[in-house]
Motif scaffolding. Structure first.
Motif, mmCIF file in Angstrom:
data_model
loop_
_atom_site.group_PDB
_atom_site.id
_atom_site.type_symbol
_atom_site.label_atom_id
_atom_site.label_comp_id
_atom_site.label_asym_id
_atom_site.label_seq_id
_atom_site.Cartn_x
_atom_site.Cartn_y
_atom_site.Cartn_z
ATOM 1 N N LYS A 11 0.821 -1.215 0.000
ATOM 2 C CA LYS A 11 0.000 0.000 0.000
ATOM 3 C C LYS A 11 0.854 1.265 0.000
ATOM 4 O O LYS A 11 0.368 2.347 0.328
ATOM 5 C CB LYS A 11 -0.914 0.001 1.232
ATOM 6 C CG LYS A 11 -1.931 -1.130 1.225
ATOM 7 C CD LYS A 11 -2.788 -1.108 2.484
ATOM 8 C CE LYS A 11 -3.802 -2.233 2.459
ATOM 9 N NZ LYS A 11 -4.617 -2.260 3.713
ATOM 10 N N GLU B 213 -2.546 10.116 1.386
ATOM 11 C CA GLU B 213 -3.249 8.909 0.961
ATOM 12 C C GLU B 213 -4.048 9.212 -0.302
ATOM 13 O O GLU B 213 -4.785 10.198 -0.369
ATOM 14 C CB GLU B 213 -4.183 8.424 2.079
ATOM 15 C CG GLU B 213 -4.676 7.008 1.847
ATOM 16 C CD GLU B 213 -5.427 6.450 3.041
ATOM 17 O OE1 GLU B 213 -5.929 5.317 2.934
ATOM 18 O OE2 GLU B 213 -5.519 7.145 4.073
ATOM 19 N N ASP C 246 -6.089 6.952 -3.528
ATOM 20 C CA ASP C 246 -6.511 5.680 -4.127
ATOM 21 C C ASP C 246 -6.118 4.487 -3.262
ATOM 22 O O ASP C 246 -5.688 3.436 -3.771
ATOM 23 C CB ASP C 246 -5.925 5.523 -5.539
ATOM 24 C CG ASP C 246 -6.336 6.654 -6.472
ATOM 25 O OD1 ASP C 246 -7.460 7.167 -6.312
ATOM 26 O OD2 ASP C 246 -5.518 7.030 -7.337
ATOM 27 N N GLY C 247 -6.227 4.661 -1.950
ATOM 28 C CA GLY C 247 -5.934 3.564 -1.036
ATOM 29 C C GLY C 247 -4.465 3.287 -0.805
ATOM 30 O O GLY C 247 -4.108 2.305 -0.144
ATOM 31 N N LYS C 248 -3.601 4.135 -1.338
ATOM 32 C CA LYS C 248 -2.159 3.937 -1.162
ATOM 33 C C LYS C 248 -1.525 5.201 -0.568
ATOM 34 O O LYS C 248 -2.008 6.310 -0.793
ATOM 35 C CB LYS C 248 -1.480 3.596 -2.490
ATOM 36 C CG LYS C 248 -1.902 2.240 -3.048
ATOM 37 C CD LYS C 248 -0.943 1.763 -4.134
ATOM 38 C CE LYS C 248 -1.275 0.330 -4.548
ATOM 39 N NZ LYS C 248 -0.262 -0.218 -5.484
ATOM 40 N N TYR C 249 -0.442 4.991 0.178
ATOM 41 C CA TYR C 249 0.303 6.113 0.738
ATOM 42 C C TYR C 249 1.393 6.522 -0.245
ATOM 43 O O TYR C 249 2.308 5.747 -0.529
ATOM 44 C CB TYR C 249 0.918 5.720 2.082
ATOM 45 C CG TYR C 249 -0.116 5.547 3.172
ATOM 46 C CD1 TYR C 249 -0.614 6.642 3.867
ATOM 47 C CD2 TYR C 249 -0.609 4.280 3.476
ATOM 48 C CE1 TYR C 249 -1.571 6.487 4.857
ATOM 49 C CE2 TYR C 249 -1.573 4.118 4.462
ATOM 50 C CZ TYR C 249 -2.050 5.218 5.150
ATOM 51 O OH TYR C 249 -2.998 5.061 6.120
#
Length: 497
Positions: A75, A134, A136-139
């Motif tokens: 992620k 953050e 699209d669900g990613k860091y």
């Protein structure tokens, strides 16, 4: 007091890295800390622990943070930040002034040194809150500064002190080194004030790592400028230039930007010197790239969005100090308020809040008419574009001076917020001339036998500005180097004799 192979003056990150590396090489080591034990650790104690080093990819990061799981790693978007990236950032923000032979040591030794620091017991974690957004669900990490020490500067110093004590390094508190003595042109002892007496400690080598002169009001005024008497001292009150004064008296060459310093925008109500009961970098206000900053006259005075905060914060404190009353106001609306860094949500944060800009201005000691005109002019200058704080989005302004080059949104959605900030000095850039191996050089460019320096005392790396996290890394790199070089010097001297 007994004799020592190496005496380290200071007890921050650079000093303890020097002491540990010298001890690992077999030396008997004494650390002299001017502060009492409950105020030990120098400026390093007050940092938020972010540390800049070169790395290839997330796998390099995971070697420092082995508990990071594969699921967590999946992620994370982690841009590469190689030695060339680091070097170019350093040169860019210092206007090409950073001395290549020192800059290359800092950059090229950064990763192996951070691995060594981990081996000493220092733990690291990802700097999610301050260096990622953050999406699209990613860091998505940015700015070349993804890692910090666990439990900020307190954790860093606790681990280094624990390691120093574990391997038999002697540490004496309330011990102020005041003079270096020589025999046959070599450093032979240190004169120390402690327990209301003056003693002489015999030694073969001295590492000076006791900070710069930022806590000395007279030296600030003399070297940086009269207005610097008004600056808040963000860190330890004990960095008053003792090491520099001793070294210069022993023939060292002053070097670097003595008229320059690292200074930031900090809460207007921050304590005048670092408060050890409130450790960590809790008073800074570093979301200003998402703001506009306005002075008491109601005018903007810098390009808040010129670059990521990592590359502008160390110089913008100086710009705030130049403003009337040494104060400025960071203005935000509700669109960006949820994006602000965590220090804006602490109980120590000073701010004003109102439902309209007019009511906000009524709460501030500003020229209300100009304040409102400045915001109206700014709002009218904001260009269309995609707003994205994870990259330099080029969503700027047109037709106003100074411009805002990135992250420009109209300030139009209430409630509105104003955070008053003043200038806090971190450390001064003026130091000593050292070789790439941390030997202190005299006016003839020759090493002074037995004298070494690390940390803020190394002149010639930072000019005008610095990339965030480079100070801790420089301290560790030149700290480790100075300890190793000191022991090599002692061994060579003994072989000759």
């Amino acid at each position: 007091m007994k004799s020592y192979d190496v005496v380290v003056v200071g007890a921050g990150n650079a000093a303890l890295c020097a002491a540990i590396s010298a001890r690992e090489s077999g030396a008997e080591v004494l650390v002299l800390e001017r502060a009492p034990k409950h105020k030990r650790g120098g400026n390093s104690y007050f940092t938020d622990g972010a540390i800049r080093f070169a790395y290839n990819d997330l796998d390099d990061i995971r070697k420092l943070i082995p508990e990071l799981t594969g699921e967590q790693a999946g992620k994370i978007v982690m841009p590469t930040y190689g030695t060339e990236d680091y070097y170019q950032d350093l040169m860019r923000v210092t206007g090409g002034e950073s001395k290549p032979e020192l800059a290359e040591q800092l950059v090229n030794l950064s990763y192996q040194t951070i691995r060594w620091v981990k081996e000493q017991g220092v733990e690291f974690e990802l700097n999610y809150s301050n260096q990622s957004f953050e999406k699209d669900g990613k860091y998505q990490f940015w700015g070349g500064l993804p890692v910090k020490t666990k439990n900020i500067g307190m954790g860093l110093m606790a681990a280094l002190f624990s390691r120093a004590e574990e391997i038999g390094i002697d540490i004496v508190y309330e011990a102020r080194a005041i003079e270096l003595k020589k025999e046959d042109q070599r450093i032979s002892s240190v004169i120390v004030e402690m327990l209301e007496q003056t003693i002489e400690v015999n030694t073969s080598a001295v590492v000076l790592a006791c900070g710069s002169f930022e806590a000395n009001e007279g030296m600030r005024k003399k070297y940086i400028g009269e207005e610097w008497g008004a600056a808040i001292v963000r860190g330890t009150e004990y960095n008053t230039g003792d090491g520099l004064t001793m070294a210069l008296a022993a023939g060292a060459q002053p070097f670097g930007e003595w008229s320059g310093c690292h200074a930031i925008g900090t809460d207007y109500q921050a304590p005048r010197v670092g408060d050890f009961s409130k450790p960590g970098d809790i008073f800074k206000k570093h979301s200003y790239p998402l703001s506009i900053m306005v002075n008491q006259e109601g005018h903007r005075f810098v390009d808040e969005g010129a670059d990521f905060r990592n590359y502008t914060y160390a110089k913008y404190g100086k710009e705030i100090l130049k403003q009337p009353g040494h104060v400025a106001y960071q203005i935000y609306d509700q669109q960006v308020r949820p994006m602000l860094r965590k220090e804006y949500n602490l109980e120590e944060a000073t701010y004003h809040k109102a439902d309209t800009l007019g009511k906000l201005a009524d709460q501030l000691p500003v020229n209300k008419q100009q304040f409102l005109e400045t915001i109206e002019e700014y709002n009218g200058a904001v260009m269309e574009g995609n707003y994205n704080p994870t990259v330099k989005d080029n969503k700027g302004t047109q037709g106003i001076t100074p411009p805002k080059s990135n992250w420009a949104l109209p300030i139009e959605k209430g409630p509105f917020f104003a955070f008053p900030v003043t200038c806090g000095i971190t450390f001064s850039f003026g130091g000593l001339k050292v070789s790439p191996n941390a030997e202190v050089l005299d006016e003839n460019e020759q090493p002074i036998p037995g004298l070494f320096a690390a940390g803020e005392m190394v002149g010639g790396i930072f000019y005008g500005n610095y990339p965030g996290g480079s100070g801790l890394m420089s301290g560790a790199v030149f700290g480790k180097l100075s300890g190793n070089t000191a022991v090599s010097y002692i061994q060579a001297a003994r072989t000759v004799h």
